[in-house]
Design a protein around this motif. Structure first.
Motif, PDB file in Angstrom:
ATOM      1  N   ARG A   1       4.728   7.501   2.503  1.00 61.05           N
ATOM      2  CA  ARG A   1       5.656   7.282   1.385  1.00 61.05           C
ATOM      3  C   ARG A   1       7.032   6.863   1.890  1.00 61.05           C
ATOM      4  NH1 ARG A   1       5.143  13.060   1.571  1.00 61.05           N
ATOM      5  NH2 ARG A   1       3.584  12.993  -0.039  1.00 61.05           N
ATOM      6  N   ARG A   2       7.896   6.618   0.928  1.00 64.90           N
ATOM      7  CA  ARG A   2       9.308   6.356   1.225  1.00 64.90           C
ATOM      8  C   ARG A   2      10.085   7.655   1.039  1.00 64.90           C
ATOM      9  NH1 ARG A   2      10.460   0.859   1.798  1.00 64.90           N
ATOM     10  NH2 ARG A   2       8.798  -0.460   0.999  1.00 64.90           N
TER      11      ARG A   2
ATOM     12  N   GLU B   1      -5.203   2.625  -6.213  1.00 64.47           N
ATOM     13  CA  GLU B   1      -4.546   1.353  -5.900  1.00 64.47           C
ATOM     14  C   GLU B   1      -4.265   1.261  -4.403  1.00 64.47           C
ATOM     15  OE1 GLU B   1      -0.494  -1.206  -6.913  1.00 64.47           O
ATOM     16  OE2 GLU B   1      -0.725   0.808  -7.751  1.00 64.47           O
ATOM     17  N   ARG B   2      -3.796   2.352  -3.815  1.00 63.44           N
ATOM     18  CA  ARG B   2      -3.528   2.380  -2.370  1.00 63.44           C
ATOM     19  C   ARG B   2      -4.801   2.097  -1.589  1.00 63.44           C
ATOM     20  NH1 ARG B   2       0.056   7.061  -0.191  1.00 63.44           N
ATOM     21  NH2 ARG B   2       1.622   5.488  -0.612  1.00 63.44           N
ATOM     22  N   ALA B   3      -5.903   2.719  -1.982  1.00 64.98           N
ATOM     23  CA  ALA B   3      -7.179   2.496  -1.296  1.00 64.98           C
ATOM     24  C   ALA B   3      -7.618   1.040  -1.424  1.00 64.98           C
ATOM     25  CB  ALA B   3      -8.250   3.430  -1.846  1.00 64.98           C
TER      26      ALA B   3
ATOM     27  N   ALA C   1       0.835  -1.205   0.000  1.00 65.24           N
ATOM     28  CA  ALA C   1       0.000   0.000   0.000  1.00 65.24           C
ATOM     29  C   ALA C   1       0.870   1.255   0.000  1.00 65.24           C
ATOM     30  CB  ALA C   1      -0.951  -0.007   1.198  1.00 65.24           C
ATOM     31  N   VAL C   2       1.943   1.241   0.767  1.00 67.59           N
ATOM     32  CA  VAL C   2       2.868   2.388   0.795  1.00 67.59           C
ATOM     33  C   VAL C   2       3.417   2.652  -0.603  1.00 67.59           C
ATOM     34  CG1 VAL C   2       5.145   3.175   1.612  1.00 67.59           C
ATOM     35  CG2 VAL C   2       3.550   2.093   3.213  1.00 67.59           C
TER      36      VAL C   2
ATOM     37  N   ILE D   1      10.363   4.267   5.192  1.00 65.44           N
ATOM     38  CA  ILE D   1       8.959   4.663   5.096  1.00 65.44           C
ATOM     39  C   ILE D   1       8.668   5.661   6.211  1.00 65.44           C
ATOM     40  CG2 ILE D   1       6.577   3.857   5.287  1.00 65.44           C
ATOM     41  CD1 ILE D   1       7.647   1.077   4.388  1.00 65.44           C
ATOM     42  N   PHE D   2       7.851   6.670   5.908  1.00 68.98           N
ATOM     43  CA  PHE D   2       7.428   7.612   6.946  1.00 68.98           C
ATOM     44  C   PHE D   2       6.012   8.087   6.659  1.00 68.98           C
ATOM     45  CE2 PHE D   2       9.188  10.265   3.657  1.00 68.98           C
ATOM     46  CZ  PHE D   2       8.347  11.368   3.626  1.00 68.98           C
ATOM     47  N   ALA D   3       5.345   8.502   7.718  1.00 66.76           N
ATOM     48  CA  ALA D   3       4.021   9.110   7.612  1.00 66.76           C
ATOM     49  C   ALA D   3       4.215  10.617   7.643  1.00 66.76           C
ATOM     50  CB  ALA D   3       3.134   8.669   8.774  1.00 66.76           C
ATOM     51  N   ASP D   4       3.702  11.292   6.647  1.00 63.10           N
ATOM     52  CA  ASP D   4       3.808  12.749   6.577  1.00 63.10           C
ATOM     53  C   ASP D   4       2.779  13.347   7.521  1.00 63.10           C
ATOM     54  OD1 ASP D   4       3.859  15.442   5.999  1.00 63.10           O
ATOM     55  OD2 ASP D   4       3.604  15.193   3.836  1.00 63.10           O
ATOM     56  N   THR D   5       3.256  13.885   8.629  1.00 61.79           N
ATOM     57  CA  THR D   5       2.373  14.543   9.593  1.00 61.79           C
ATOM     58  C   THR D   5       2.642  16.046   9.633  1.00 61.79           C
ATOM     59  OG1 THR D   5       3.931  14.053  11.370  1.00 61.79           O
ATOM     60  CG2 THR D   5       2.141  12.475  11.020  1.00 61.79           C
TER      61      THR D   5
END
Length: 173
Positions: free
Chosen positions: A131-132, A69-71, A61-62, A141-145
């Motif tokens: 994303r990476r 596609e991710r959904a 998914a990432v 990989i990280f979550a954009d916060t």
């Protein structure tokens, strides 16, 4: 672990586990506890195997090419988790939502938390906010916060390294 409206805590845990895969059930349990997850049952090698499968699906998914596609990939994870929300005060630290029954092994718990937390994070903040790192040789990989939703790097170190590389490329004859 309290699931916030954006799923940030769970997505950060998923990224941590995906970036440095746990090598044993004990390591998995320790890292989950360190992230604030209440681990009620003994953690077994089957929990580690289930978690590895969940992380494999999550990384797909990432790395999805587009948000549809991710959904779809996340929807498959949500369906496989087969969890429903319920209120609990199991740790005595306040009422919060859980997406599991009592007595679930850690692998099943992580399946539900990671799929629901990621879906909440992306739906609440934007489908592009997972994303990476933009540095080619970094696969973190990280979550954009970030407030703006434009984070490209996993860390200031990678951002600085890329800035230096771009500066040197511009200065080269």
């Amino acid at each position: 672990m309290h699931l916030n409206p954006y799923g940030e805590d769970v997505v950060d845990l998923a990224a941590d586990l995906a970036n440095r895969r746990p090598a044993s059930a004990e390591e998995l349990a320790g890292r989950c506890r360190a992230a604030g997850l209440v681990v009620d049952l003994p953690v077994t090698p089957q929990d580690l195997d289930r978690t590895q499968d969940v992380l494999d699906a999550w990384e797909k998914a990432v790395d999805a090419d587009d948000e549809h596609e991710r959904a779809e990939l996340l929807n498959r994870m949500l369906a496989a988790a087969a969890a429903y929300p319920r209120l609990t005060d199991h740790a005595g630290d306040g009422w919060h939502l859980h997406y599991r029954d009592d007595g679930q092994p850690l692998g099943s718990l992580l399946s539900a938390l990671i799929s629901v937390g990621t879906a909440l994070h992306l739906a609440g903040r934007g489908m592009h906010r997972l994303r990476r790192c933009a540095v080619a040789e970094c696969t973190t990989i990280f979550a954009d916060t970030s407030r703006t939703g434009r984070q490209r790097y996993c860390s200031p170190r990678c951002a600085n390294r890329d800035a230096v590389r771009r500066h040197r490329a511009r200065a080269a004859p």
